[in-house]
Design a protein around this motif. Structure first.
Motif, PDB file in Angstrom:
ATOM      1  N   PRO A  47       4.613   5.095  -9.342  1.00  0.00           N
ATOM      2  CA  PRO A  47       5.910   4.447  -9.532  1.00  0.00           C
ATOM      3  C   PRO A  47       5.834   2.929  -9.330  1.00  0.00           C
ATOM      4  CG  PRO A  47       5.860   5.588  -7.434  1.00  0.00           C
ATOM      5  CD  PRO A  47       4.584   5.921  -8.128  1.00  0.00           C
ATOM      6  N   ILE A  48       4.761   2.474  -8.713  1.00  0.00           N
ATOM      7  CA  ILE A  48       4.622   1.044  -8.445  1.00  0.00           C
ATOM      8  C   ILE A  48       3.964   0.338  -9.631  1.00  0.00           C
ATOM      9  CG2 ILE A  48       3.591  -0.670  -6.893  1.00  0.00           C
ATOM     10  CD1 ILE A  48       5.639   0.958  -5.419  1.00  0.00           C
ATOM     11  N   CYS A  49       2.838   0.887 -10.092  1.00  0.00           N
ATOM     12  CA  CYS A  49       2.060   0.135 -11.073  1.00  0.00           C
ATOM     13  C   CYS A  49       1.781   0.923 -12.352  1.00  0.00           C
ATOM     14  CB  CYS A  49       0.738  -0.302 -10.448  1.00  0.00           C
ATOM     15  SG  CYS A  49      -0.400   1.053 -10.177  1.00  0.00           S
ATOM     16  N   THR A  50       2.272   2.136 -12.489  1.00  0.00           N
ATOM     17  CA  THR A  50       2.125   3.000 -13.669  1.00  0.00           C
ATOM     18  C   THR A  50       0.705   3.524 -13.907  1.00  0.00           C
ATOM     19  OG1 THR A  50       1.684   1.333 -15.369  1.00  0.00           O
ATOM     20  CG2 THR A  50       3.996   1.767 -14.856  1.00  0.00           C
ATOM     21  N   ALA A  51      -0.228   3.290 -12.997  1.00  0.00           N
ATOM     22  CA  ALA A  51      -1.559   3.881 -13.154  1.00  0.00           C
ATOM     23  C   ALA A  51      -1.464   5.383 -12.871  1.00  0.00           C
ATOM     24  CB  ALA A  51      -2.526   3.221 -12.185  1.00  0.00           C
ATOM     25  N   CYS A 101      -2.607   6.528  -5.758  1.00  0.00           N
ATOM     26  CA  CYS A 101      -2.899   5.629  -6.867  1.00  0.00           C
ATOM     27  C   CYS A 101      -4.160   4.871  -6.483  1.00  0.00           C
ATOM     28  CB  CYS A 101      -1.764   4.646  -7.087  1.00  0.00           C
ATOM     29  SG  CYS A 101      -2.159   3.382  -8.282  1.00  0.00           S
ATOM     30  N   SER A 102      -5.178   4.961  -7.316  1.00  0.00           N
ATOM     31  CA  SER A 102      -6.422   4.290  -6.956  1.00  0.00           C
ATOM     32  C   SER A 102      -6.374   2.809  -7.303  1.00  0.00           C
ATOM     33  CB  SER A 102      -7.592   4.954  -7.670  1.00  0.00           C
ATOM     34  OG  SER A 102      -7.356   4.938  -9.050  1.00  0.00           O
ATOM     35  N   TYR A 103      -5.338   2.400  -8.009  1.00  0.00           N
ATOM     36  CA  TYR A 103      -5.273   0.981  -8.395  1.00  0.00           C
ATOM     37  C   TYR A 103      -4.523   0.141  -7.360  1.00  0.00           C
ATOM     38  CZ  TYR A 103      -4.576  -3.177 -11.179  1.00  0.00           C
ATOM     39  OH  TYR A 103      -4.557  -4.471 -11.613  1.00  0.00           O
ATOM     40  N   CYS A 104      -3.290   0.537  -7.057  1.00  0.00           N
ATOM     41  CA  CYS A 104      -2.525  -0.277  -6.108  1.00  0.00           C
ATOM     42  C   CYS A 104      -2.461   0.376  -4.734  1.00  0.00           C
ATOM     43  CB  CYS A 104      -1.132  -0.566  -6.638  1.00  0.00           C
ATOM     44  SG  CYS A 104      -0.044   0.844  -6.590  1.00  0.00           S
ATOM     45  N   PRO A 131       7.280   9.634  -7.974  1.00  0.00           N
ATOM     46  CA  PRO A 131       6.221   9.646  -8.996  1.00  0.00           C
ATOM     47  C   PRO A 131       6.818  10.007 -10.357  1.00  0.00           C
ATOM     48  CG  PRO A 131       5.540  10.879  -7.061  1.00  0.00           C
ATOM     49  CD  PRO A 131       6.970  10.528  -6.854  1.00  0.00           C
ATOM     50  N   VAL A 132       6.341   9.354 -11.383  1.00  0.00           N
ATOM     51  CA  VAL A 132       6.898   9.552 -12.719  1.00  0.00           C
ATOM     52  C   VAL A 132       5.981  10.494 -13.491  1.00  0.00           C
ATOM     53  CG1 VAL A 132       7.664   8.381 -14.805  1.00  0.00           C
ATOM     54  CG2 VAL A 132       7.740   7.185 -12.623  1.00  0.00           C
ATOM     55  N   TYR A 152      -2.600  -6.742  -7.240  1.00  0.00           N
ATOM     56  CA  TYR A 152      -2.940  -5.951  -8.413  1.00  0.00           C
ATOM     57  C   TYR A 152      -2.219  -6.533  -9.620  1.00  0.00           C
ATOM     58  CZ  TYR A 152       1.657  -3.803  -7.792  1.00  0.00           C
ATOM     59  OH  TYR A 152       2.993  -3.593  -7.667  1.00  0.00           O
ATOM     60  N   ALA A 153      -2.599  -6.006 -10.777  1.00  0.00           N
ATOM     61  CA  ALA A 153      -1.996  -6.406 -12.052  1.00  0.00           C
ATOM     62  C   ALA A 153      -1.953  -7.922 -12.174  1.00  0.00           C
ATOM     63  CB  ALA A 153      -0.615  -5.798 -12.207  1.00  0.00           C
ATOM     64  N   ASP A 154      -0.885  -8.451 -12.715  1.00  0.00           N
ATOM     65  CA  ASP A 154      -0.815  -9.865 -13.019  1.00  0.00           C
ATOM     66  C   ASP A 154      -0.082 -10.593 -11.895  1.00  0.00           C
ATOM     67  OD1 ASP A 154      -1.142 -12.121 -14.363  1.00  0.00           O
ATOM     68  OD2 ASP A 154       0.282 -11.712 -15.963  1.00  0.00           O
ATOM     69  N   GLY A 155      -0.759 -10.747 -10.764  1.00  0.00           N
ATOM     70  CA  GLY A 155      -0.148 -11.464  -9.653  1.00  0.00           C
ATOM     71  C   GLY A 155       0.836 -10.652  -8.840  1.00  0.00           C
TER      72      GLY A 155
END
Ligand SMILES: [Zn+2]
Ligand SMILES: [Zn+2]
Ligand SMILES: [Zn+2]
Ligand SMILES: [Zn+2]
Lengths: 573, 188
Positions: free
Chosen positions: A110-114, A143-146, A326-327, B149-152
């Motif tokens: 829900p934060i970064c769509t990963a 989420c492994s990204y954010c 979560p989406v 993360y992402a763009d700033g």
């Protein structure tokens, strides 16, 4: 400023709006229409032009209509629905009943769509026999990204699969959530227990409904109201005809029967409808003061506030990060495309989700010549801008994808449309582009057929005389196996508006406003007309000119369309 | 071929003074340049082709760190103010491929992902994550548990699994120790 990249956009003939306007008028004889069309210049800056110009790669070609087809003049048909994450094909019946989201375990952060992954909260077992140890404990979505984790909203899962079903039963914070069906049951039980409405509307449990239950409660309440209020048998119909319809029908009937009397009659008959008055009936009171939200905002701060794009993904429009959920992944479709005019299929993907190739794909790239633009001289200014009032030459390269040679006629208006008309001259408006024969075909043909070699000889001769690389009127610049380059000379207009009055164009006199966005881009409308003789028998083989043993039937073909060449930006002096 | 040629023509550059803790892994073709002290802690892994440049200030790397290939640690050009504190990397930090770290301090357990960049004098808190291609401006101070993360975009991670992550980094170094042949004597 980003560097300008020359582009060519093709106009799909379906959006010939002037023709449709004339059709509405209707009275014009065909002859006049033709002359009108010839004189009319396509204006790439017209507001409607945006909707009809496409890069060649976006266009399809109908072999039956012999016409370009753009996204506006094709019909889409959904071949299948699938989840882009687990590649599971979802049958259309469950898309209708369960919605267009993956109902397995595919979720977006829900934060970064990963994509989110399920992991155990317990550390993986270590030591001897670790692989035999059963993983116990609860699971979270990660989420492994954010690095967001469903732990942050207080959601932990009992098992790692069928996450969708599990999430549907948990509120943020971990409290169990009643499914609409269960809610309904609870509602009925409550009704039976105390018909007098002894429930307290202020109790917390009743006040907060999630979006789904809210809708479900409202719907069931009003359905009930409608069937209660319109008495069965008023028009010989029972309440279960469908909610809304008995009332609507009696009103319509009232129009036909003797006005006022009938109206009063039906009004008397139908009971009064009341509105929902508590949460069980779907009433949600919007808090009038935002003090709660403000207090929360003070404590959670900027970090705890959901961004606009995060809120947009959520169905319940939450304000705070802790309310995000979560989406579930949106399903995607594979579509086949049909020509709107003749209903033939232009594009058909393989129906299996895992396969990416197409069964049928008639792309315009294989039927009409591509036009590439290149500046003949290196730009004088380091910025790459076109110097105003200085003749600049561009090379247009037409490459022919067809297996027949094509005669090309190109025409441009002498001045580009708009306030700043640049002068345009095509040095060679008529030429022939060679067939897109296989390189090997040519080599083999030379040894086999004499005609082939003769033609080859002629062509090399022509090349020798023509392909000198001179920007000369009436001569092509360069020629290859299936491509021809011609020179177009442009005198970019000056973008000044404060010049003497007699130098101004009519448009400039009418409109002396400041330079608008992208008005400095030099766009040249070009009318392209192609003529070729197609092998009719070979046409059936998907555009492949397969050798026909019988006498070849040649058919004359013609195709004409507008293009727009974006050649560069004009410098502002 | 070309590197051989270069080695033969140019005189060997003077080695920077180093202080290596025992049981560290430093690949033979890691590049250590500069004049200031480079000290590297216990169990830290320096991948092949990692570049440590102490020309403009000392470099201190803690224990259990992983410095990946083509990452650049240390100031790449002279700092604006005359004295510089150098680069200090705490324990359990992972610097991924191609990242440029000119930070004054990188806190414990932080991860700097592929091609990320941390500007001069910036201070990164503990357990931060700088996502791929993200940038931290010079002099910026990033709090503990921040995720870039992402763009700033930034957020604070409250998952509370930092101990688990440190353990995972420890295990990763154990495996890398078996995979990367170490040659610390070359640099001493
Ligand atoms: Zn169209
Ligand atoms: Zn899925
Ligand atoms: Zn995320
Ligand atoms: Zn058609």
């Amino acid at each position: 400023m980003a560097e300008f990249k020359p582009y060519t956009y093709f106009q799909c003939p379906c959006s010939d709006n002037s023709v449709s306007v004339r059709e509405v008028g209707g009275a014009n004889p065909a002859g006049q229409e033709e002359t009108d069309e010839d004189e009319r210049t396509f204006d790439p800056r017209a507001p409607r032009a945006n909707y009809s110009l496409y890069p060649l790669e976006h266009l399809l070609y109908c072999e039956d209509c012999h016409q370009i087809r753009c996204p506006r003049c094709v019909l889409d048909e959904i071949v299948c629905w699938y989840c882009p994450n687990c590649l599971f094909e979802v049958p259309s019946s469950s898309v209708k009943s369960e919605g267009n989201r993956c109902t397995r375990s595919c979720f977006q952060c829900p934060i970064c769509t990963a994509p989110l992954s399920v992991s155990s909260t317990e550390p993986p077992p270590e030591g001897l026999g670790a692989e035999y140890a059963t993983v116990s404990g609860t699971y979270v979505l990660n989420c492994s990204y954010c690095l967001w984790s469903s732990k942050e909203i207080g959601i932990e899962l009992d098992k790692p699969n069928s996450v969708y079903a599990q999430l549907a039963k948990i509120k943020n914070g971990g409290e169990p959530l009643l499914l609409p069906k269960e809610r309904r049951k609870a509602l009925e039980e409550r009704r039976e227990a105390g018909e007098d409405g002894s429930h307290i509307p202020g109790s917390k449990e009743e006040q907060e409904l999630d979006a789904e239950s809210h809708f479900y409660n409202l719907k069931s309440f009003y359905q009930e109201q409608l069937s209660d209020s319109s008495p069965a048998g008023a028009l010989g119909l029972t309440g279960d005809y469908g909610y809304g319809s008995p009332g609507a029908l009696s009103r319509i009937m009232g129009l036909y029967t003797s006005g006022a009397l009938g109206d009063r009659k039906s009004k008397n008959k139908s009971g009064t409808m009341r509105e929902a008055h508590d949460a069980l009936e779907g009433l949600q009171i919007t808090p009038l003061s935002a003090s709660d939200a403000i207090a929360r905002l003070c404590t959670s701060g900027w970090e705890g506030t959901a961004s606009l794009s995060q809120r947009r993904e959520q169905p319940h429009n939450p304000r705070f990060v802790s309310d995000l959920r979560p989406v579930a992944n949106l399903l995607r479709t594979k579509r086949s495309k049909r020509c709107k005019t003749c209903r033939h299929i232009l594009s058909k993907p393989e129906s299996k989700v895992q396969k990416t190739h197409f069964r049928i794909r008639l792309v315009a790239l294989n039927y009409i010549p591509n036009i590439a633009i290149r500046a003949l001289q290196a730009p004088s200014a380091p910025s790459g801008l076109l110097a105003p009032l200085k003749p600049t030459q561009f090379l247009l390269t037409f490459s022919n994808p067809l297996f027949d040679s094509v005669r090309v006629n190109i025409a441009t208006p002498a001045h580009t449309p708009g306030r700043f008309g640049s002068k345009v001259t095509i040095l060679c408006p008529q030429f022939e582009v060679g067939a897109n024969t296989d390189v090997w075909d040519e080599a083999l043909g030379e040894s086999g057929g004499k005609a082939g070699s003769e033609r080859e000889k002629r062509r090399t001769k022509a090349e020798a005389s023509e392909g000198q690389g001179q920007a000369e009127a009436g001569k092509i610049w360069e020629r290859g196996r299936n491509w021809v380059s011609v020179v177009v000379e442009v005198v970019p207009a000056s973008l000044r508006l404060d010049g003497p009055e007699f130098l101004k164009s009519e448009e400039q006199r009418r409109d002396a406003g400041p330079l608008r966005e992208d008005e400095d881009v030099l766009e040249i409308p070009v009318f392209v007309r192609l003529e070729w003789e197609a092998d009719v028998a070979g046409e059936e083989g998907g555009g492949l000119a397969t050798g026909n043993k019988e006498k070849e039937v040649r058919e004359k073909r013609e195709l004409a369309y507008w293009c727009v060449l974006g050649v560069g930006r004009i410098a502002q002096d | 071929m070309s590197s051989l040629k270069r080695a033969s023509t140019a005189p060997p550059a003077p080695k920077p003074p180093v202080h290596f803790a025992p049981a560290l892994v430093i690949a033979d073709n890691a590049a250590l340049t500069g004049t200031n002290l480079i000290s590297i802690g216990l169990h830290t892994i320096i991948h092949p082709r990692a570049k440590l440049n102490s020309t403009y200030g000392p470099i201190t790397i803690g224990s259990n760190c992983i410095i990946s290939e083509r990452s650049q640690i240390g100031f790449q050009n002279p700092p604006s103010n005359s004295h510089s504190e150098g680069v200090f990397i705490e324990n359990g930090v992972v610097i991924e491929t191609g990242a440029i770290v000119e930070a004054r301090k990188v806190g414990e357990g932080s991860v700097v992902e592929v091609n990320a960049r941390i500007g001069k004098g910036a201070i990164l808190g503990k357990h931060c994550k700088v996502g791929a291609l993200c940038e931290v401006q010079a002099g910026e101070i990033i709090g503990d548990f921040t995720v870039l993360y992402a763009d700033g975009m930034r957020r604070v991670d409250r998952a509370g699994i930092e101990d688990l992550k440190l353990k995972m980094v420890g295990r990763q170094t154990e495996i890398l120790r078996k995979l990367i042949p170490s040659n610390p004597t070359k640099f001493q």
